[in-house]
Structures are given as C-alpha cells and as structure tokens.
Design an enzyme around this catalytic site. Structure first.
Site, PDB file in Angstrom:
ATOM      1  N   ARG A 258      30.198  48.216  44.758  1.00 20.50           N
ATOM      2  CA  ARG A 258      31.573  48.314  44.246  1.00 20.50           C
ATOM      3  C   ARG A 258      31.545  48.190  42.727  1.00 20.50           C
ATOM      4  NH1 ARG A 258      34.955  44.614  48.668  1.00 20.50           N
ATOM      5  NH2 ARG A 258      34.212  45.777  50.504  1.00 20.50           N
ATOM      6  N   ARG A 273      31.789  37.975  42.633  1.00 17.68           N
ATOM      7  CA  ARG A 273      32.253  39.367  42.515  1.00 17.68           C
ATOM      8  C   ARG A 273      31.159  40.171  41.805  1.00 17.68           C
ATOM      9  NH1 ARG A 273      37.633  41.312  42.694  1.00 17.68           N
ATOM     10  NH2 ARG A 273      38.406  39.180  42.588  1.00 17.68           N
ATOM     11  N   GLU A 345      38.680  34.248  49.168  1.00 11.47           N
ATOM     12  CA  GLU A 345      38.410  35.134  50.304  1.00 11.47           C
ATOM     13  C   GLU A 345      36.905  35.257  50.573  1.00 11.47           C
ATOM     14  OE1 GLU A 345      38.312  39.798  51.464  1.00 11.47           O
ATOM     15  OE2 GLU A 345      39.717  39.220  49.882  1.00 11.47           O
ATOM     16  N   SER A 348      37.620  39.402  55.749  1.00 15.93           N
ATOM     17  CA  SER A 348      38.926  39.902  56.177  1.00 15.93           C
ATOM     18  C   SER A 348      38.735  40.781  57.404  1.00 15.93           C
ATOM     19  CB  SER A 348      39.600  40.700  55.054  1.00 15.93           C
ATOM     20  OG  SER A 348      38.873  41.877  54.765  1.00 15.93           O
ATOM     21  N   ARG A 385      28.695  36.761  49.646  1.00 16.21           N
ATOM     22  CA  ARG A 385      29.629  35.821  49.018  1.00 16.21           C
ATOM     23  C   ARG A 385      29.710  34.490  49.764  1.00 16.21           C
ATOM     24  NH1 ARG A 385      35.824  37.389  47.461  1.00 16.21           N
ATOM     25  NH2 ARG A 385      34.760  38.929  46.170  1.00 16.21           N
TER      26      ARG A 385
END
Length: 422
Positions: A258, A273, A345, A348, A385
């Site tokens: 990403r 991140r 987070e 999800s 993460r």
C-alpha cells in the site's frame, strides 16, 4: 456494482444509502437516466435486427427482377442495425460507468457519517497497567533485535522494515496460528498472486476513492494488491459456483503493498503503517441470504484470535462514510496500544453483499434454476501490525516480552522474548 433492478425500482433507497455515505445522490439520478437510455438503445437495436431478419427472408423469396432493389434496401437496413448496435454498446458503457460511481447499498443500522462517527459494539479485556514507563513497540523491537527500520529505509525507503530473528518468527507464528484456526473452520488455504489485472482490481472496488493507495505497473498493466481479498475475489470471476451446501471459504496468505497516499506524518514510527506487510485473509462466497450471519462468524473468529493473544480490544460498527465503495457493513476490531493510550485497528471484516460479484460476474444457481450473484465477505485473521499490540501489551520492565501461551507452540515453545546484548 449495485443491482440495476433495485436502482430502477427503488432509486430513493439508493439515494438514502449515498446520503449515509456522505456522497452525492445526484449520481443516482444520472445512473437512472443512463439505464433508461441503455434499455431504449437495446430495444431499438433488437427491433431493427428482427426487422432485418424478416426482410432477409423476404429477399430470399422475391422474384429475380425485384431482388436488386430489395438488396439495396437490405444493405441500408444492415447499416442501420450496425449503427444501432454501436449505440447500444455505447449506452451500455455509459450506464456501467455511471452505476460504478455508486457505492454498495449500506445495510440498515450502519451509522451515518465519517471516520469518527462509528458506534462501539463491545469492549473486551482489561487494559494493561504497568508499574514502569512502557516502551513503544519499535523500542522493544530494537531491544529484541526483532525490528530494523533503519536498514529497511536504507534498502527500500521510508516505511519499510526488516523483521529479524524473533521478529520474523513472531510474524510467521501469528500467520501459522491463524491458518490453523482457519483450517479448523473449513477454509481452504491459498497463496495468492500479488499482481492482478485492472479488471480484477476494479471489480473488487479498489480503484475508486482509494486508487491512490494502489501501486501500478503501467508497462505490464498490473496492480500490486493491498490485500489478498483482491485475488481471492477474482479467483471465481466469470464462473457459476455452487454454494447450495454452504459457503465456499478461502484463507489467502500473501504479501500486501500500500502506498499509504495521504497519510503523511501519520503513524510514521515503527510498523503500524508501512508499505509492505504480510496478511492472512478470510474470504467467503455465500448465498446472499446467509451473508449477514457469515459476517458475524468472521468477526467471532477474529475475536477468538485476539482473545487467545491476551489483547484488550473493542469492536466498532464503521460509519457509512468510512466503509469504502464495496462494503455494505464493516466491523473494525481495534486493540489497545499502551504507549498511544488508544485503540488502534488491527483487523476488520466486511460484508460486500453482491457488489463485487456483480462486477466480477460470479453467480450461483437459485432454487428456480436461474443464476444470480453470490455474496462475498472478507476479514483479516493475522497480519504484521498485530506485532505492535503484542509487544506493547506483554512487555516487562527489563525490555523482555512474555509470549502469549497460545502462540508459544508456533515459536518452538519459547515463553519469553529476551533483549539481545549488543
């Protein structure tokens, strides 16, 4: 893509969904107009083609002296059919472009608003308390010689890292633990491609608002995936599959990429991140009538993983404006990160209803024998993460980290990660 029949018969429902997302309802009017134009163009083409077929039979039966004149008329009619076909094709493309600008229909009960308008559904576990000043995950990772951001930046640039020694083992252990649980739940493991064609990336809805986060190789016309969800969704593209005996479930293991466009200055320290990470993704194809129940099951499997790792967390119902175009509902599971004094987070799970399947033409046979789109759902079961929350939650004053009991078999029985003397 949303159901064209729903768009045509209940545009107000689609408009309400757009408003919940904070997006323009005028897109719905444009799509309705494009649908009407598309249907009119198709009708005009089919009428002319039927006329052409009937005229062809007339020409074949006509006397020889009349055929020359009739052939000229047939040629004019053929050109009209060709023009009508071209117009129908253009109208179809215009409708497709218009309807693909509309996000999935939000499920009843999803909160309206943006990123900060979520609803907390539950909070689980005790927030850890320390009798010393806790270190953040990067400081701990450096003490353990487990995370090397400096050399990651040297080799690849900012937001890249090396996981080293127990850091590498910790990630592999997490992924294997997740895979074992996925296998127990009936998932078939897949190691997926991380480069996909534009039609697959677009079909999953990742080339909309978040297109800037996707890496693209223009010479090869391939995209690097930010989640194996993309390749998993594309696996059955253009197929009719059998979900009559229950969902088809896959667990995709892949590296993810990403660009994190628009996140400058946000979570730049450590591995929260980053541009490259590993992830184990659950993916389900299912009868749409069973999709919401499957969504709850995916969430339950995620919670079981976090509870086994001894992490305090909360589950939030993500607001409509923060869903992304494909999801009709999304639950985020956020773990407590002690040094940030906040929930962040970790994972999800999204119910995409029939949105992706319509775009990718993935169908099943209904009881009537007709075909209809399936529903697709996804949810992360382990990712890089998670190491952040594990290191910070289970740290000790001397810089060591207690390995959660459920994870120990995947680290060769290791109970404590000890600082490395340098």
């Amino acid at each position: 893509m949303i159901d064209p029949v729903l768009l045509r018969e209940n545009p107000e429902l689609v408009k309400r969904s757009q408003e919940l997302r904070g997006e323009s309802s005028s897109l719905v009017d444009e799509a309705v107009e494009a649908d009407a134009a598309r249907r009119a163009a198709i009708t005009a083409f089919e009428t002319l083609r039927a006329e052409q077929n009937a005229f062809g039979k007339q020409v074949a039966k006509a006397p020889k002296e009349e055929k020359a004149q009739l052939v000229a008329q047939a040629q004019q009619l053929a050109q009209a059919v060709k023009d009508a076909n071209h117009a129908a094709t253009e109208a179809e493309a215009a409708f497709s472009a218009a309807v693909q600008r509309i996000g999935n229909i939000v499920i009843d009960g999803v909160p309206a608003g943006g990123e900060d308008d979520f609803v907390t559904l539950k909070t689980v576990g005790e927030i850890p308390a320390f009798d010393f000043e806790p270190r953040d995950h990067l400081e701990i990772g450096e003490l353990l010689d487990a995370i090397d951001m400096t050399r990651g930046a040297k080799v690849s640039g900012a937001r890249f890292s090396y996981l080293k020694g127990v850091g590498a083992r910790l990630e592999l252990g997490l992924m294997q633990m997740g895979l074992d649980r996925a296998l127990a739940a009936g998932f078939t493991p897949l190691i997926t491609p991380t480069l996909v064609r534009p039609e697959i990336m677009n079909g999953t809805g990742f080339l909309g608002a978040h297109a800037a986060e996707v890496y693209y190789l223009p010479e090869q016309e391939l995209y690097l995936t930010g989640t194996s969800e993309v390749a998993l969704a594309g696996y059955h593209a253009d197929e009719i599959i059998d979900v009559s005996n229950g969902p088809i479930r896959y667990a995709g293991w892949s590296t993810c990429y990403r660009s994190e466009a628009g996140s400058h200055g946000k979570d730049t320290r450590g591995i929260i991140r980053v541009h490259q990470f590993n992830k184990l993704e659950m993916f389900s194809y299912i009868d749409p009538a069973e999709a919401e129940a499957e969504h709850e099951r995916l969430l339950a499997w995620q919670e079981e993983m976090l509870q086994s790792l001894g992490l305090a967390y909360r589950v939030i119902d993500t607001a409509a404006g923060d869903l992304g175009s494909s999801a009709a509902r999304k639950y985020d599971v956020e773990a407590w990160v002690p040094t940030q004094q906040a929930y962040r987070e970790l994972t999800s799970t999204s119910n995409c209803t029939t949105f992706q399947a319509r775009r990718l033409d993935i169908r099943h046979r209904t009881e009537s024998g007709k075909t209809a789109p399936v529903a697709t759902l996804n949810g992360t079961l382990a990712t890089t993460r998670w190491i952040v929350a594990i290191l910070e939650t289970h740290q000790r004053a001397d810089g060591s980290v207690v390995v959660p009991e459920a994870l120990r078999p995947y680290l060769g029985g290791l109970e404590v990660l000890e600082p490395v003397a340098r």
